[in-house]
Structures are given as structure tokens and as C-alpha cells.
Design a protein around this motif. Structure first.
Motif, PDB file in Angstrom:
ATOM      1  N   UNK A   1       0.914  -0.992   0.033  1.00 40.97           N
ATOM      2  CA  UNK A   1      -0.431   0.537  -0.557  1.00 40.97           C
ATOM      3  C   UNK A   1       0.611   1.164   0.065  1.00 40.97           C
ATOM      4  N   UNK A   2       2.078   0.893   0.908  1.00 30.92           N
ATOM      5  CA  UNK A   2       2.238   2.551   1.062  1.00 30.92           C
ATOM      6  C   UNK A   2       3.343   2.550  -0.256  1.00 30.92           C
ATOM      7  N   UNK A   3       4.550   1.064   0.279  1.00 29.92           N
ATOM      8  CA  UNK A   3       5.594   1.615  -1.099  1.00 29.92           C
ATOM      9  C   UNK A   3       5.585   1.921  -2.783  1.00 29.92           C
ATOM     10  N   UNK A   4       4.309   0.775  -2.413  1.00 29.62           N
ATOM     11  CA  UNK A   4       3.718   0.609  -4.090  1.00 29.62           C
ATOM     12  C   UNK A   4       3.564   2.388  -4.716  1.00 29.62           C
ATOM     13  N   UNK A   5       1.902   3.007  -3.402  1.00 30.71           N
ATOM     14  CA  UNK A   5       2.100   3.846  -3.982  1.00 30.71           C
ATOM     15  C   UNK A   5       3.241   4.739  -3.953  1.00 30.71           C
ATOM     16  N   UNK A   6       4.328   4.981  -3.552  1.00 30.26           N
ATOM     17  CA  UNK A   6       5.251   5.859  -3.906  1.00 30.26           C
ATOM     18  C   UNK A   6       5.569   5.521  -4.802  1.00 30.26           C
ATOM     19  N   UNK A   7       5.566   4.510  -4.724  1.00 31.42           N
ATOM     20  CA  UNK A   7       6.304   4.565  -6.109  1.00 31.42           C
ATOM     21  C   UNK A   7       6.094   4.177  -7.249  1.00 31.42           C
ATOM     22  N   UNK A   8       4.708   3.727  -7.769  1.00 25.37           N
ATOM     23  CA  UNK A   8       3.751   4.811  -8.946  1.00 25.37           C
ATOM     24  C   UNK A   8       3.912   6.438  -8.997  1.00 25.37           C
ATOM     25  N   UNK A   9       3.342   6.486  -7.944  1.00 27.01           N
ATOM     26  CA  UNK A   9       3.306   8.543  -8.001  1.00 27.01           C
ATOM     27  C   UNK A   9       4.720   9.195  -8.057  1.00 27.01           C
ATOM     28  N   UNK A  10       5.883   8.456  -7.944  1.00 26.72           N
ATOM     29  CA  UNK A  10       6.993   8.411  -8.413  1.00 26.72           C
ATOM     30  C   UNK A  10       7.607   8.848 -10.132  1.00 26.72           C
TER      31      UNK A  10
ATOM     32  N   UNK B   1       1.252  14.673  -2.597  1.00 28.23           N
ATOM     33  CA  UNK B   1       2.358  14.518  -4.222  1.00 28.23           C
ATOM     34  C   UNK B   1       1.346  14.989  -5.360  1.00 28.23           C
ATOM     35  N   UNK B   2       0.647  15.731  -4.908  1.00 27.81           N
ATOM     36  CA  UNK B   2      -0.643  16.289  -5.494  1.00 27.81           C
ATOM     37  C   UNK B   2      -0.450  17.819  -5.020  1.00 27.81           C
TER      38      UNK B   2
ATOM     39  N   UNK C   1       2.028  19.018  -3.346  1.00 25.09           N
ATOM     40  CA  UNK C   1       3.270  19.327  -3.046  1.00 25.09           C
ATOM     41  C   UNK C   1       4.580  19.190  -4.733  1.00 25.09           C
ATOM     42  N   UNK C   2       3.723  18.669  -5.098  1.00 24.95           N
ATOM     43  CA  UNK C   2       4.702  17.736  -6.592  1.00 24.95           C
ATOM     44  C   UNK C   2       3.956  18.713  -7.529  1.00 24.95           C
ATOM     45  N   UNK C   3       2.245  18.685  -7.293  1.00 26.97           N
ATOM     46  CA  UNK C   3       1.219  19.012  -8.262  1.00 26.97           C
ATOM     47  C   UNK C   3       1.369  18.459  -9.331  1.00 26.97           C
ATOM     48  N   UNK C   4       1.440  17.232  -8.801  1.00 25.48           N
ATOM     49  CA  UNK C   4       0.856  15.507  -9.589  1.00 25.48           C
ATOM     50  C   UNK C   4      -0.602  15.628  -9.925  1.00 25.48           C
ATOM     51  N   UNK C   5      -1.528  14.728 -10.986  1.00 18.15           N
ATOM     52  CA  UNK C   5      -2.534  15.228 -11.302  1.00 18.15           C
ATOM     53  C   UNK C   5      -2.639  13.929 -10.658  1.00 18.15           C
ATOM     54  N   UNK C   6      -4.045  13.963  -9.342  1.00 17.98           N
ATOM     55  CA  UNK C   6      -3.959  12.473  -8.796  1.00 17.98           C
ATOM     56  C   UNK C   6      -5.917  12.316  -8.894  1.00 17.98           C
ATOM     57  N   UNK C   7      -6.307  11.458  -8.611  1.00 19.96           N
ATOM     58  CA  UNK C   7      -7.629  11.449  -8.354  1.00 19.96           C
ATOM     59  C   UNK C   7      -7.865   9.904  -7.567  1.00 19.96           C
ATOM     60  N   UNK C   8      -8.623   9.857  -7.104  1.00 21.40           N
ATOM     61  CA  UNK C   8      -8.778   9.325  -5.404  1.00 21.40           C
ATOM     62  C   UNK C   8     -10.065   7.742  -5.689  1.00 21.40           C
ATOM     63  N   UNK C   9      -9.983   6.749  -5.601  1.00 19.06           N
ATOM     64  CA  UNK C   9     -11.118   6.200  -5.659  1.00 19.06           C
ATOM     65  C   UNK C   9     -11.650   5.512  -4.615  1.00 19.06           C
TER      66      UNK C   9
END
Ligand code: UGA
Length: 420
Positions: A201-210, A267-268, A270-278
Motif C-alpha cells: 500500500x505505502x511503498x507501491x503507491x510511493x513508487x507509482x506516484x514517483x 504528491x498532488x 507538493x509536486x503538482x501530480x494530477x491525481x484521482x482517489x477512488x
């Protein structure tokens, strides 16, 4: 002096090797003159007729067959091009850099689906691959709970790629969108190795957000109704912060997804990543693993085998069940709707107690099976129902498939797999 004497003299003065270069120089001069030829078509015709003559084909068709076919070069269909009146074979073509408009970016995207070999993920892949835009889909899955069989129809399709990869490790891809679903979702599976569940959950999400940050991809997190824990507010709107035991046996999943949501928002911001949370509520349908352990797949499998339905506790706890095609439509709408500013519940608000669900499944699948009351599991939420006002307003989405209809479709798939 005779030509023979000239030759003898030339060999004596320059050597035989130098003499051989003379015809090459002459040929080069001929080419240069031809390049200046104002009537290029004439030279071209001569060249073509020589090719025809060599091949013994008077109209040149057979000679053209000797050329490599040209695939997709800015609308050209032959395999030669003409420059300065000389027809040049395709393999000698210089890179086209001038006077050609850059390729237009079409609506076809490169889309990564982590967990794409799993239950919801593989249905999402089916839908994305079938869309008229012609998307390319890259599935990333370590096959812990997913299966290649769920994707069998896409192997060999040039728009489909499968990467066996654990999302807790870095990955480099060029993609436009990332649906991040990778994580065991059945309580039986996620409680089996809770440390790995939290890492995923945490590291996987971190890698994919990176990755999303690096390649400027839009990122959708598959979160869960479990972030509401054992909710004290009913139904659950996105504004509710939840009631989660940080130390319980389900916490690895609940808190893992809560941390994943936080990371996604940061990440959204601080880093401006375009995100969606379902926030995905209980989902069911064909292709669920027979050993998944969740209630609908357990009950349908048990009913088909003629076994007792294992109702945990007194069966008064409730859930709201969403058919997988509705879920996939909701996820795709969420990903592609502009101006989304916060998490969105995706689920079916039709709420049933587990006993009511067992009655529906007996009715639809096998009326002859009995109920077996078995012990309740720790920290099991007592009730759950999504408030989908936001999904309706923001996405224009609401589920269409009623539970009895969905269970019929699921039972057809389960019968095939159980009975062969
Ligand atoms: O299906 C899902 O999408 C959800 O499944 C689980 O959440 P949970 O609601 O606990 O799912 P189930 O394991 O299917 O349990 C639902 C209810 O059925 C009961 N149950 C389950 C299995 C069974 O054989 N008998 C039975 O009565 C459980 O006690 C529970 O109250 C996951 O934790 C969620 O993240 C996921 O979104």
C-alpha cells in the motif's frame, strides 16, 4: 598514341589500384550532373525503365516488388522517394526533418494498470483495450493474487504489454495515465502477510506516484471503503474521516490505504501530480478468484457446489454490492473527468445484510443449500453504504446492475470454472 600504350603508361606511373578509382569518379560525376537535371521526372523514368529492364518486366511492377514495403511514413504508400530527379531506395532514405508536420497527438493513450491481472484490474483492462481510442495498456502485476488467465485474450495484441513486477520496487515506463490497483483486497489475502500488505500500500503507491511525477502521468489510486473503518456515520460520504483501529488485524489494509491516500494528496499538493482517489466499495462479478474468501464469491461457490453458506456472526452486518462493470465505468469516468478535487466513493448504495444476501444467492443460484453460522472475524465493520452524491454530481455516474442480475452473470462464470 594507341589506347593500349596509354594504359601501360598510366599503370607504370599511378599503379593499378589508383587506376580502378577512375570509373568510380566518372560515375560520381554522372550522378552529380543528374542531380542538377531540371527535368527530374525524365531521369527518374530512365532509372525506372532500367529497373524494369533488369527485372524483365516492362511496366516496372516486378522491380517495385524488390523494394521494402513502406509502413507508416506520413501517408506515403510506395517504397521509394525521389530527390533531385533520382529515385532512391527506401533504406537509403534520410530522416525526414523538413516540411512534415509533427504527428498529431491523438486520443490513444499509453495506460498503465497496476494489479491489472486481478479481478477489478482485468475487467478494467478489457474495457480500456476495447475503447475506440485504441489505447495501449501496460499491465504491471506480481501475480500474488492476480492471474495471467484473466488477461489471456490480450496476449499477442500489439497494444497490450504485461510486466511481472512487484510495485514496491521502482519501475520506469512512459505512460499518460496510471490506474494503481495493485494490492490484495480480500481480507483473507491481506491478513495473510500484513507486513507485505502495508509495504504494498505505502511503498507501491510511493513508487507509482514517483513514476507519475517523472512522466507527468495522471494517477488514480484505488482506495477503499475500508478507510472508513467501522463507520459511525451512515451512509458514508467522502467528508467522513472514518473510525479505524490502528492496531487491529485489518489495520494493515485500512491504514495502508489511508496512508496511500495521504501520500497521493501530498504528491498532488507538493509536486503538482494530477491525481484521482477512488474509494471502492464491495465489488463482485465474474472472474473473482474461487478462493478469494470474500462473501459473494464464497456464497456463489458454495451454492454451486451444494455446500452450506458460511454466514459469519449473526449475519446482521451489512454491505452494499457493486457489479464489476459498473465499478470499471466509474473508475474510467473518474480518471477522465476534469476538475476533480478530492476522493470519490464508487459503489452501489443498495445495502443488504449478509443474511439478506444469502437469501438472494440461494434464490438465484441454489434454493436447496442451508446456512451455516460461523464465528465472526475481528474488527469486521457492522455496516457500510456509500453516499454516491459526489459521483453522480461530478462524474454523472451511478451503478446500473441490480444484485440479482449481477449474481446471475457471476454464477454462470463460476459454474463454468467449478464444473469445467
Ligand atoms: O469486496 C470488497 O470489495 C471489499 O472486501 C473487503 O471488505 P469486506 O466488506 O470485509 O468483504 P467480505 O470479506 O466480502 O465480507 C463482507 C461481510 O461478509 C461476511 N462474510 C464473509 C465471508 C463469508 O464466507 N461469510 C460472511 O458472512 C463478513 O463477515 C463481512 O461482514 C475488503 O476489506 C475491502 O477492501 C474490499 O473493498
Amino acid at each position: 598514341m594507341e589506347l593500349g600504350w596509354w594504359l601501360v603508361m598510366a599503370v607504370a606511373v599511378f599503379g593499378a589500384r589508383a587506376l580502378l578509382t577512375v570509373p568510380l569518379i566518372v560515375w560520381g560525376l554522372v550522378l552529380a550532373v543528374a542531380a542538377l537535371d531540371p527535368i527530374g521526372a525524365q531521369s527518374n523514368a530512365v532509372f525506372q525503365s532500367r529497373l524494369s529492364a533488369n527485372s524483365g518486366d516492362s511496366d516496372g511492377a516486378a522491380a517495385k516488388d524488390n523494394f521494402r514495403p513502406l509502413a507508416a511514413t506520413v501517408g506515403r504508400t510506395d517504397s521509394t522517394y525521389v530527390e533531385g530527379g533520382i529515385t532512391i531506395l527506401d533504406e537509403h532514405r534520410p530522416p525526414i526533418t523538413q516540411n512534415v508536420p509533427p504527428p498529431q497527438r491523438g486520443p490513444a493513450l499509453r495506460i498503465c494498470v497496476t494489479g491489472g491481472a486481478g479481478f477489478i484490474g482485468s475487467h478494467l483492462v478489457d474495457k480500456l483495450m476495447s475503447m475506440e481510442e485504441g489505447h495501449t495498456v501496460i499491465v504491471v502485476d506480481n501475480l500474488f493474487t492476480g492471474s495471467k488467465e484473466n488477461l489471456a485474450q490480450w496476449f499477442g495484441n500489439p497494444r497490450f504489454e504485461f510486466i511481472r513486477h512487484d510495485v514496491t520496487f521502482p519501475l520506469n515506463l512512459e505512460v499518460d495515465q496510471i490506474y494503481h490497483l495493485a494490492c490484495p483486497a480480500s481480507p483473507v489475502h491481506y491478513k495473510w502477510n500484513p507486513v507485505k500488505t502495508l509495504k504494498t500500500s505505502f511503498l507501491g503507491t510511493m513508487q507509482m506516484l514517483g513514476l507519475a511525477k517523472r512522466v507527468k502521468a495522471r494517477f488514480l489510486l484505488a482506495s477503499t471503503s475500508e478507510i472508513y473503518g467501522d463507520p459511525l456515520v451512515h451512509p458514508q460520504a467522502e467528508s467522513y474521516w472514518g473510525n479505524v483501529n490502528t492496531l487491529g488485524v485489518r489495520s494493515c489494509y485500512d491504514e495502508g490505504k489511508r496512508a496511500a491516500e495521504t501520500l497521493t494528496m501530498d504528491y498532488h499538493r507538493q509536486e503538482g501530480v494530477e491525481i484521482r482517489i477512488a474509494r471502492i466499495f464491495n465489488t463482485y462479478g465474474p472472474r473473482m478468484s474461487l478462493s478469494d474468501g470474500r462473501v459473494v464469491s464464497n456464497f456463489v461457490g458454495q451454492a454451486i457446489r451444494g455446500e452450506k453458506l458460511t454466514v459469519q456472526g449473526n449475519g446482521q452486518q451489512s454491505r452494499s454490492f457493486c457489479y464489476v462493470s459498473d465499478m470499471v465505468d466509474g473508475l474510467i469516468k473518474l480518471m477522465n473527468t476534469e476538475g476533480i478535487d478530492g476522493p470519490v466513493n464508487i459503489g452501489n448504495p443498495n445495502e443488504f445484510s449478509i443474511l439478506e444476501l444469502s437469501a438472494i444467492i440461494r434464490d438465484v443460484v441454489n434454493k436447496n443449500v442451508e446456512i451455516d453460522f460461523v464465528p465472526q472475524t475481528q474488527d469486521d465493520p457492522k455496516q457500510r453504504q456509500p453516499d454516491i452524491s459526489r459521483a453522480k454530481a461530478w462524474l454523472g455516474w451511478e451503478p446500473k446492475i441490480q444484485v440479482a442480475e449481477g449474481i446471475k452473470k457471476m454464477a454462470t462464470d463460476f459454474r463454468t470454472r467449478i464444473r469445467g
